[in-house]
Design an enzyme around this catalytic site. Sequence first.
Site, short mmCIF file in Angstrom:
data_model
loop_
_atom_site.label_atom_id
_atom_site.label_comp_id
_atom_site.label_asym_id
_atom_site.label_seq_id
_atom_site.Cartn_x
_atom_site.Cartn_y
_atom_site.Cartn_z
N ASN A 34 -11.11 -2.34 -5.22
CA ASN A 34 -10.34 -1.43 -6.09
C ASN A 34 -11.02 -1.20 -7.45
O ASN A 34 -10.70 -0.24 -8.15
CB ASN A 34 -8.91 -1.93 -6.31
CG ASN A 34 -8.01 -1.81 -5.08
OD1 ASN A 34 -7.10 -2.60 -4.88
ND2 ASN A 34 -8.25 -0.81 -4.25
N ASP B 71 0.83 -1.21 0.00
CA ASP B 71 0.00 0.00 0.00
C ASP B 71 0.86 1.25 0.00
O ASP B 71 1.99 1.25 0.49
CB ASP B 71 -0.92 -0.03 1.24
CG ASP B 71 -2.10 0.91 1.08
OD1 ASP B 71 -2.34 1.41 -0.03
OD2 ASP B 71 -2.79 1.15 2.10
C1 IPE Z 1 -5.62 -2.71 -0.17
O1 IPE Z 1 -5.22 -1.39 -0.33
C2 IPE Z 1 -5.59 -3.40 -1.49
C3 IPE Z 1 -4.26 -3.57 -2.10
C4 IPE Z 1 -3.13 -3.28 -1.55
C5 IPE Z 1 -4.26 -4.17 -3.39
P1 IPE Z 1 -6.27 -0.20 -0.46
O2 IPE Z 1 -5.49 1.03 -0.60
O3 IPE Z 1 -7.24 -0.51 -1.52
O4 IPE Z 1 -7.03 -0.27 0.95
P2 IPE Z 1 -7.90 0.82 1.69
O5 IPE Z 1 -9.00 1.20 0.77
O6 IPE Z 1 -7.04 1.97 2.02
O7 IPE Z 1 -8.39 0.12 2.92
C1 IPE Z 2 -1.59 0.16 -3.36
O1 IPE Z 2 -1.38 1.53 -3.42
C2 IPE Z 2 -1.82 -0.46 -4.70
C3 IPE Z 2 -3.23 -0.77 -4.99
C4 IPE Z 2 -4.22 -0.71 -4.14
C5 IPE Z 2 -3.55 -1.16 -6.35
P1 IPE Z 2 -2.56 2.57 -3.40
O2 IPE Z 2 -2.95 2.87 -4.81
O3 IPE Z 2 -3.68 2.10 -2.53
O4 IPE Z 2 -1.86 3.83 -2.76
P2 IPE Z 2 -2.50 4.86 -1.75
O5 IPE Z 2 -3.05 4.08 -0.60
O6 IPE Z 2 -3.58 5.58 -2.50
O7 IPE Z 2 -1.38 5.74 -1.36
MG MG Z 3 -4.10 2.37 -0.58
#
Ligand code: IPE
Ligand code: IPE
Ligand code: MG
Length: 246
Positions: A66, A18
């Site tokens: 997502n 993340d």
């Molecule tokens: C969790 O991260 C999913 C992945 C790392 C693929 P998110 O960024 O989607 O999670 P939330 O929405 O902050 O909980």
């Molecule tokens: C994790 O990074 C990757 C996916 C969830 C695909 P994020 O895209 O969630 O990054 P933040 O949380 O917005 O910084």
């Molecule tokens: Mg994230």
Amino acid sequence: MTELDPTKLPRHLAIIMDGNGRWAEQRMLRRIVGHQRGVETVRMVVEQASRLGIGYLTLFAFSSENWSRPKTEVRALMTLLQKYIRIETGRMMKNNIRFNVIGNRNDLPREVNQILDEALQQTARNTGMVLTLALSYGGRQEIVRAAVRLAEEVRTGGLAPERITEELFARHLDTVGLPDPDLLIRTSGEMRISNFLLWQLAYAELYFTDINWPDLTIDQLYRALADYQARERRFGKTSAQLIGRN
Ligand code: IPE
Ligand code: IPE
Ligand code: MG
């Protein structure tokens, strides 16, 4: 460099990768640039885990939730995924890594599924680390899918409800054949599970770091593993029982 005890590594390491978006936004870059940089961290972690002899590595790459991100980001992530798999299959062969996917593959674009199938087939006979990507994955959705399959087996007459045990239930999850994760790492400072491996994480050790995924270094990965090695996993027992004093 952080020292590790090679005899006490997690058998199964799971990671919620993340912070790609924030990494990019902090640098006034587009979010997808963060995802691109994130792929480099994936390469590093896969290489390190496989070199250390970790048996199973599971990476949360795209959640069921997502899909509700802006269409342009979803599309860019799918393109990046295809590119990654195409490039990495060769490296997986070289490192004897067996590729695996969990999640609801029906929702993935056809081209992505094609490339995934190729990687799955090519690496099927490899005997080293099992690398699992969680794609279009949600823990609750996976549990419901397992329940539906079991209900179907009951309805068609083959299965008596009282024969449904934890073991049988687990065999109907996407993670069939994988041991439960011993250690879960989440980057970017969020302290939540976000619907990842809800059933399987029951007794995992949790490790959170503020570092955004693209910034994670080898030493930070080692620090997470060293932290895990210092923990006492009691599984409901007492400390005395664990050291055989009781
Ligand atoms: C969790 O991260 C999913 C992945 C790392 C693929 P998110 O960024 O989607 O999670 P939330 O929405 O902050 O909980
Ligand atoms: C994790 O990074 C990757 C996916 C969830 C695909 P994020 O895209 O969630 O990054 P933040 O949380 O917005 O910084
Ligand atoms: Mg994230």
